[in-house]
Design a protein around this motif. Structure first.
Motif, PDB file in Angstrom:
ATOM      1  N   PHE A  64     -62.597  -8.428 -12.479  1.00 40.18           N
ATOM      2  CA  PHE A  64     -61.155  -8.737 -12.556  1.00 40.18           C
ATOM      3  C   PHE A  64     -60.456  -8.487 -11.221  1.00 40.18           C
ATOM      4  N   ALA A 102     -74.331  -1.742 -17.074  1.00 38.80           N
ATOM      5  CA  ALA A 102     -73.759  -2.350 -18.279  1.00 38.80           C
ATOM      6  C   ALA A 102     -72.457  -3.012 -17.846  1.00 38.80           C
ATOM      7  N   VAL A 189     -56.215   5.040 -21.522  1.00 31.20           N
ATOM      8  CA  VAL A 189     -54.899   5.671 -21.676  1.00 31.20           C
ATOM      9  C   VAL A 189     -53.815   4.637 -21.950  1.00 31.20           C
ATOM     10  N   LEU A 234     -68.076   7.418 -16.159  1.00 25.61           N
ATOM     11  CA  LEU A 234     -68.208   6.272 -15.253  1.00 25.61           C
ATOM     12  C   LEU A 234     -69.590   5.614 -15.373  1.00 25.61           C
TER      13      LEU A 234
HETATM   14  P1  FAD Z   1     -66.316  -2.987 -17.196  1.00 27.37           P
HETATM   15  O1  FAD Z   1     -65.383  -3.268 -16.105  1.00 27.37           O
HETATM   16  O2  FAD Z   1     -67.264  -4.072 -17.532  1.00 27.37           O
HETATM   17  O3  FAD Z   1     -67.152  -1.656 -16.868  1.00 27.37           O
HETATM   18  C1  FAD Z   1     -66.507  -0.508 -16.363  1.00 27.37           C
HETATM   19  C2  FAD Z   1     -67.552   0.561 -16.004  1.00 27.37           C
HETATM   20  O4  FAD Z   1     -68.118   1.087 -17.184  1.00 27.37           O
HETATM   21  C3  FAD Z   1     -68.716   0.045 -15.180  1.00 27.37           C
HETATM   22  O5  FAD Z   1     -69.165   1.055 -14.334  1.00 27.37           O
HETATM   23  C4  FAD Z   1     -69.759  -0.277 -16.215  1.00 27.37           C
HETATM   24  O6  FAD Z   1     -71.067  -0.252 -15.700  1.00 27.37           O
HETATM   25  C5  FAD Z   1     -69.501   0.799 -17.239  1.00 27.37           C
HETATM   26  N1  FAD Z   1     -69.767   0.364 -18.603  1.00 27.37           N
HETATM   27  C6  FAD Z   1     -69.348  -0.769 -19.211  1.00 27.37           C
HETATM   28  N2  FAD Z   1     -69.773  -0.777 -20.478  1.00 27.37           N
HETATM   29  C7  FAD Z   1     -70.457   0.375 -20.665  1.00 27.37           C
HETATM   30  C8  FAD Z   1     -71.136   0.947 -21.766  1.00 27.37           C
HETATM   31  N3  FAD Z   1     -71.213   0.338 -22.926  1.00 27.37           N
HETATM   32  N4  FAD Z   1     -71.711   2.153 -21.588  1.00 27.37           N
HETATM   33  C9  FAD Z   1     -71.641   2.812 -20.409  1.00 27.37           C
HETATM   34  N5  FAD Z   1     -71.042   2.308 -19.334  1.00 27.37           N
HETATM   35  C10 FAD Z   1     -70.441   1.107 -19.471  1.00 27.37           C
HETATM   36  N6  FAD Z   1     -57.285   1.108 -18.741  1.00 27.37           N
HETATM   37  C11 FAD Z   1     -56.613   2.056 -19.418  1.00 27.37           C
HETATM   38  O7  FAD Z   1     -57.064   3.178 -19.562  1.00 27.37           O
HETATM   39  N7  FAD Z   1     -55.394   1.766 -19.977  1.00 27.37           N
HETATM   40  C12 FAD Z   1     -54.849   0.522 -19.918  1.00 27.37           C
HETATM   41  O8  FAD Z   1     -53.761   0.314 -20.446  1.00 27.37           O
HETATM   42  C13 FAD Z   1     -55.546  -0.492 -19.213  1.00 27.37           C
HETATM   43  N8  FAD Z   1     -55.065  -1.738 -19.138  1.00 27.37           N
HETATM   44  C14 FAD Z   1     -55.750  -2.684 -18.469  1.00 27.37           C
HETATM   45  C15 FAD Z   1     -55.246  -3.985 -18.411  1.00 27.37           C
HETATM   46  C16 FAD Z   1     -55.927  -4.977 -17.757  1.00 27.37           C
HETATM   47  C17 FAD Z   1     -55.354  -6.363 -17.701  1.00 27.37           C
HETATM   48  C18 FAD Z   1     -57.152  -4.671 -17.100  1.00 27.37           C
HETATM   49  C19 FAD Z   1     -57.892  -5.713 -16.343  1.00 27.37           C
HETATM   50  C20 FAD Z   1     -57.670  -3.394 -17.145  1.00 27.37           C
HETATM   51  C21 FAD Z   1     -56.977  -2.388 -17.826  1.00 27.37           C
HETATM   52  N9  FAD Z   1     -57.468  -1.087 -17.910  1.00 27.37           N
HETATM   53  C22 FAD Z   1     -56.785  -0.140 -18.610  1.00 27.37           C
HETATM   54  C23 FAD Z   1     -58.686  -0.699 -17.192  1.00 27.37           C
HETATM   55  C24 FAD Z   1     -59.920  -0.676 -18.064  1.00 27.37           C
HETATM   56  O9  FAD Z   1     -59.943   0.502 -18.834  1.00 27.37           O
HETATM   57  C25 FAD Z   1     -61.140  -0.708 -17.169  1.00 27.37           C
HETATM   58  O10 FAD Z   1     -61.187  -1.935 -16.524  1.00 27.37           O
HETATM   59  C26 FAD Z   1     -62.404  -0.408 -17.907  1.00 27.37           C
HETATM   60  O11 FAD Z   1     -63.435  -0.475 -16.959  1.00 27.37           O
HETATM   61  C27 FAD Z   1     -62.719  -1.294 -19.094  1.00 27.37           C
HETATM   62  O12 FAD Z   1     -63.061  -2.579 -18.742  1.00 27.37           O
HETATM   63  P2  FAD Z   1     -64.371  -3.268 -19.303  1.00 27.37           P
HETATM   64  O13 FAD Z   1     -64.572  -2.939 -20.724  1.00 27.37           O
HETATM   65  O14 FAD Z   1     -64.303  -4.704 -18.916  1.00 27.37           O
HETATM   66  O15 FAD Z   1     -65.529  -2.516 -18.479  1.00 27.37           O
END
Ligand code: FAD
Length: 533
Positions: A64, A102, A189, A234
């Motif tokens: 993103f 992941a 959060v 993380l």
């Molecule tokens: P990814 O970006 O795909 O992964 C994040 C990390 O976690 C990477 O290191 C990955 O390897 C690891 N990971 C992914 N899946 C797993 C798994 N199953 N087990 C272990 N590790 C894993 N965050 C907040 O706290 N509050 C918010 O209000 C908020 N709003 C957001 C709004 C938008 C539009 C966006 C883009 C992000 C927002 N975020 C928010 C941030 C969000 O929490 C992070 O981007 C988080 O990483 C989740 O995204 P994802 O599920 O796509 O994980």
């Protein structure tokens, strides 16, 4: 055409050439074999789920943020958690181990879910919204409701599934198209965190695949080191394939309020008052900075009518920067509307917003929780979603928030005509279990600051320079902040980030992912663990 005669060539040359040009057949097509992966991968049962096609890997080469780019050698599209475990076990026991990340929904900002030269696990292929991957149950005596959700599940799907039972998780993110595993690897959060803690404080149990390929169920009672380590860890100690998440009876409606302040001191004082009231106050408390050149109705939610937007814009133009406190009172459809009005009335009486600048909406609970999605749809339709996002999220201790306001909001953002949402809201440290890997400032109350800016005019570097200025200001002024969804380039910075938790973090890595295979995109452990201690 005749084949060239190779009998005169030295065997070592033939071996070298054949290695370099080695072509293997995957899913019926000829592909060059990536030098970073052992060919034995082909002998595994999961070989058919491994994609090497550049078209497939390209989709997993950025996120993103659109700031980092690095292609994996391959993508695993698992059909079950066992497939992920088989991949990790294979890498762990191989003489040529490779990195594995992941990928939840790829909503990271700085390449945290990338695996340069390694394998990205496309968690989504486990099945978003798949009925058998989200199931609601309860324990008796005491009665505790929970949902078991796959790590790949989107929170929006968890919400819809749990609502079928009249239940819902208590703690959220502002945006629901994030995965359970992704947010639990950070914290998760939103405006409910002051009351229920972040999402990581609302988990009873996890299924985790460690960096050795072991599948472990952990909780507060069982393997608690892994359980707490993974929460906010993380992605460093294991891949979450299931989380058992606390539920509460779901409200149906939300009285949603926005209150405008011209002075930061009154704004933050009121936010702190509200979070100290716990369940006597709002169910949700957030806030934001509005500047005269910022759109009052930004992509994060369209709340104000056109007339009210103009009214607020006028105030912002007069003061340069104003603040918007956002609160919500949840209620059940059967509750007397007058009771909700009365609660709100009493709460507002205690607050010092600008008279005439309280705005209220009444929306469904789902509409409230999913409020950011409309903005996404609009931005996508304008081609403004997939642009660079140099976001910065930090936690600032309460004792320094006034200094931060002066130095950053007034000193850096205003002079630079910064646009884009700037979130400001307080949380309470004792709602964060200290054993969890997630780190917060060393003060009971701290503020979550989110600078969620999009670079739509090729100016991401300028915005990122401003981020550096902000961090530089905090360092110079001795503000003991913590980055949320941290991004650091050096081991020293990571050590500082984790502070007193660093030694445990390293020890956990040695115990559960000693070859440093997992989530390489975080860039905490960049090679063999022994190099880092
Ligand atoms: P990814 O970006 O795909 O992964 C994040 C990390 O976690 C990477 O290191 C990955 O390897 C690891 N990971 C992914 N899946 C797993 C798994 N199953 N087990 C272990 N590790 C894993 N965050 C907040 O706290 N509050 C918010 O209000 C908020 N709003 C957001 C709004 C938008 C539009 C966006 C883009 C992000 C927002 N975020 C928010 C941030 C969000 O929490 C992070 O981007 C988080 O990483 C989740 O995204 P994802 O599920 O796509 O994980």
């Amino acid at each position: 055409m005749a084949l060239p005669n190779i009998s005169h060539l030295p065997p070592s040359f033939i071996v070298a050439v054949s290695l370099v040009t080695s072509l293997i057949s995957i899913v019926g097509q000829l592909r060059p074999w990536p030098p970073t992966l052992p060919q034995g991968l082909l002998t595994l049962d999961i070989a058919g789920e491994v994609l090497l096609d550049p078209d497939a890997t390209a989709g997993f080469s950025t996120d993103f943020g659109c700031l980092a780019r690095a292609a994996p050698a391959a993508v695993l599209r698992p059909s079950a958690p066992d497939d992920i475990a088989a991949l990790v076990r294979f890498s762990y026991s191989s003489p040529q181990p490779f990195a594995i990340a992941a990928r939840g929904h790829g909503h990271s900002i700085r390449g945290q879910a990338l695996a340069p030269g390694g394998v990205v696990v496309d968690m989504a292929s486990l099945g978003h919204g798949r009925a058998d991957r989200i199931s609601v149950s309860f324990d008796n005596a005491p009665l505790v409701w929970y949902v078991d959700a796959g790590g790949e599940q989107l929170w929006i799907d968890v919400l819809h599934e749990t609502l079928k039972h009249g239940l819902a998780p208590r703690s959220w993110t502002d945006y629901l198209y994030l995965t359970v595993g992704g947010t639990l690897s950070n914290a998760g959060v939103s405006g409910q965190a002051f009351r229920h803690g972040p999402q990581i404080s609302n988990v009873y149990e996890l299924d985790v695949i460690t960096g050795k390929g072991e599948m472990i169920t952990c909780s507060h009672e069982n393997k608690s080191d892994l359980f707490y380590g993974v929460l906010g860890g993380l992605g460093q100690f294991g891949i979450i394939t299931r989380a058992r998440i606390a539920l509460e009876p779901a409200p149906q409606r939300v009285r949603w309020v926005r209150l405008i302040y011209t002075h930061f001191v009154s704004f933050s004082r009121d936010q702190e008052l509200l979070i100290s009231m716990m369940d006597q106050g709002f169910d949700y408390v957030e806030g934001s900075l509005l500047m005269d050149h910022t759109l009052i109705t930004n992509w994060r939610s369209s709340f104000f009518s056109k007339t009210n937007s103009e009214k607020i814009r006028g105030l912002a133009a007069e003061f340069g920067a104003i603040y918007c406190l956002e609160g919500a009172v949840y209620y059940h459809e059967l509750a007397m509307a007058s009771r909700v009005d009365q609660k709100l009335h009493l709460l507002l009486q205690r607050l010092s917003f600008v008279p005439g600048f309280a705005f209220t909406n009444d929306v469904s609970y789902v509409g409230f929780l999913d409020r950011v999605h409309d903005g996404e749809v609009k931005l996508r339709s304008m081609g403004l979603w997939e642009v660079p996002h140099p976001w910065l999220n930090i936690f600032v201790p309460k004792s320094r928030i006034q200094d931060f306001e002066v130095g950053v909001f007034k000193g850096i953002l205003m002079p630079n005509n910064s646009t884009g949402p700037v979130l400001i809201y307080p949380m309470i440290k004792n709602k964060w279990h200290d054993e969890m890997s997630a780190v917060t400032p060393d003060e009971e109350v701290f503020y979550s600051i989110g600078l969620l800016r999009s670079a739509i005019t090729d100016d991401w570097q300028d915005l990122d320079n401003q981020n550096d200025d902000i961090l530089g200001f905090c360092h110079r002024e001795g503000i003991q902040f913590k980055q949320y969804m941290p991004h650091y380039a050096s081991q020293r910075d990571w050590k500082n980030h984790f502070g007193r938790k660093w030694d445990t973090f390293v020890e956990m890595k040695r115990r559960y992912d000693p070859k440093a295979l997992l989530s390489p995109g975080q860039r905490i452990f960049t090679s063999s663990l022994t190099d880092h201690v």
